[in-house]
Motif scaffolding. Structure first.
Motif, short mmCIF file in Angstrom:
data_model
loop_
_atom_site.label_atom_id
_atom_site.label_comp_id
_atom_site.label_asym_id
_atom_site.label_seq_id
_atom_site.Cartn_x
_atom_site.Cartn_y
_atom_site.Cartn_z
N VAL A 59 0.84 -1.20 0.00
CA VAL A 59 0.00 0.00 0.00
C VAL A 59 0.88 1.25 0.00
O VAL A 59 1.86 1.34 0.75
N TYR A 60 0.51 2.22 -0.84
CA TYR A 60 1.23 3.49 -0.95
C TYR A 60 0.23 4.64 -0.82
O TYR A 60 -0.90 4.54 -1.27
N ARG A 61 0.70 5.74 -0.23
CA ARG A 61 -0.14 6.94 -0.10
C ARG A 61 0.71 8.17 -0.44
O ARG A 61 0.86 9.08 0.37
N ARG A 62 1.23 8.22 -1.64
CA ARG A 62 2.18 9.27 -2.00
C ARG A 62 1.53 10.50 -2.61
O ARG A 62 1.95 11.63 -2.35
N TYR A 63 0.50 10.34 -3.43
CA TYR A 63 -0.01 11.46 -4.21
C TYR A 63 -1.44 11.86 -3.87
O TYR A 63 -2.25 11.02 -3.47
N ARG A 64 -1.71 13.13 -4.06
CA ARG A 64 -3.07 13.64 -4.11
C ARG A 64 -3.43 13.71 -5.59
O ARG A 64 -3.00 14.62 -6.28
N ILE A 65 -4.18 12.76 -6.05
CA ILE A 65 -4.42 12.65 -7.49
C ILE A 65 -5.55 13.57 -7.91
O ILE A 65 -6.63 13.56 -7.33
N ALA A 66 -5.27 14.37 -8.93
CA ALA A 66 -6.26 15.31 -9.45
C ALA A 66 -6.59 14.94 -10.89
O ALA A 66 -5.73 14.48 -11.65
N TRP A 67 -7.84 15.15 -11.27
CA TRP A 67 -8.27 14.87 -12.64
C TRP A 67 -7.43 15.67 -13.62
O TRP A 67 -7.23 16.87 -13.47
N GLY A 68 -6.94 14.97 -14.66
CA GLY A 68 -6.23 15.64 -15.73
C GLY A 68 -4.79 16.00 -15.45
O GLY A 68 -4.06 16.43 -16.35
N ALA A 69 -4.35 15.84 -14.19
CA ALA A 69 -2.99 16.24 -13.83
C ALA A 69 -2.02 15.08 -13.99
O ALA A 69 -2.42 13.92 -14.14
#
Length: 295
Positions: A59-69
């Motif tokens: 399990v990883y929690r590295r990014y705040r994923i945003a649409w289109g980014a």
């Protein structure tokens, strides 16, 4: 038996993620899961109890994923890099709200004796709209995210700044596609690819960063571009094995249709291996019925 790495990107409805992992778990499977850093209510210990061997779940929690980014691309590369070290035969990118349409044994049997990668590649030629996604830099896209009408003042300001930034780059003749060592093409970002292609992509992490980071919705381009330029381009089946309904889009065309019981005939008649997307708040009955169907 071939070994399978499931790369799963999730940000909500973790009960669905748990059911997905449990349905795919076997001695041949490894799970590489990214949980959005903004997500709340995720219980890692509970998820680990869903697999027979918790050592097969990462399990990883590295990014705040945003649409289109480009955070979507960075996340996919992270999961690929980690999974390739395990030397699996196939790597499957799924979302946390996908559901298998076949039993785990049937899915594994499908890939036995195969060497091709399954990746959607659209036949259309390069066009300006597609190239503009990667021709210019979009440094604010991770802040802007999905287009919306009620974003407020700061959202509108970020959109305007991004627009002016692209306008300035166009005037200055910025075009990073000119130096690209591949032709541009696109398709859906979900895939099931063989080890050789996965390792090839990981080895080209610098090209990925140079030509696809700070882009706009380039998660639908980067793997296709590398795959078509790779030595394995003749071993690509342009079917990603996912049932996704883009005819009935949501969120202004940015998201596919959420399946409900009204779609039961479509779901059960499909020859695909997985379907997306589902939402227990929209229709929990179809989720229960599909999992009951595959046992």
């Amino acid at each position: 038996m071939k070994r399978h790495a499931y790369l799963i990107i999730a940000h909500q409805h973790f009960e669905l993620l748990e059911r997905l992992v449990r349905a795919l778990d076997s001695g041949n499977a490894g799970f590489y899961i990214h949980i959005d850093r903004r997500a709340k209510g995720f219980d890692e210990e509970r998820l680990r109890r869903a697999v027979k061997d918790s050592g097969n779940l990462h399990v990883y929690r590295r990014y705040r994923i945003a649409w289109g980014a480009d955070t979507q691309i960075r996340c996919e590369m992270l999961l690929l890099e980690q999974a390739v070290r395990g030397g699996y035969d196939y790597y499957h990118l799924l979302s946390g709200v996908d559901i298998p349409l076949r039993r785990r044994e049937e899915i594994e049997a499908f890939f036995e004796g195969r060497t091709e990668s399954f990746l959607q590649i659209k036949p259309e030629a390069d066009n300006a709209a597609t190239l503009d996604r990667v021709r210019y830099y979009y440094p604010l896209q991770s802040r802007i995210g999905r287009p919306r009408e009620d974003g407020g003042f700061w959202y509108g300001a970020a959109q305007q700044i991004s627009y002016e930034c692209v306008k300035l780059q166009r005037a200055l003749g910025v075009d990073r596609t000119k130096a690209a060592p591949f032709a541009y093409c696109r398709g859906g970002n979900w895939f099931s690819i063989a080890h050789e292609l996965a390792a090839y992509v990981v080895e080209r992490r610098r090209e990925v960063a140079r030509f696809f980071y700070h882009s706009l919705t380039a998660d639908e381009l980067f793997l296709q571009c590398l795959a078509c330029a790779s030595p394995y381009r003749d071993r690509i089946a342009t079917d990603n094995l996912r049932l996704i309904d883009w005819e009935r889009t949501e969120h202004g065309g940015c998201s596919p249709h959420t399946f409900t019981m009204d779609d039961w005939a479509m779901l059960t008649a499909s020859d695909k291996l997985w379907a997306r997307k589902f939402d227990p708040d929209t229709d929990a009955a179809v989720i229960d019925a599909l999992y009951a169907r595959i046992g």
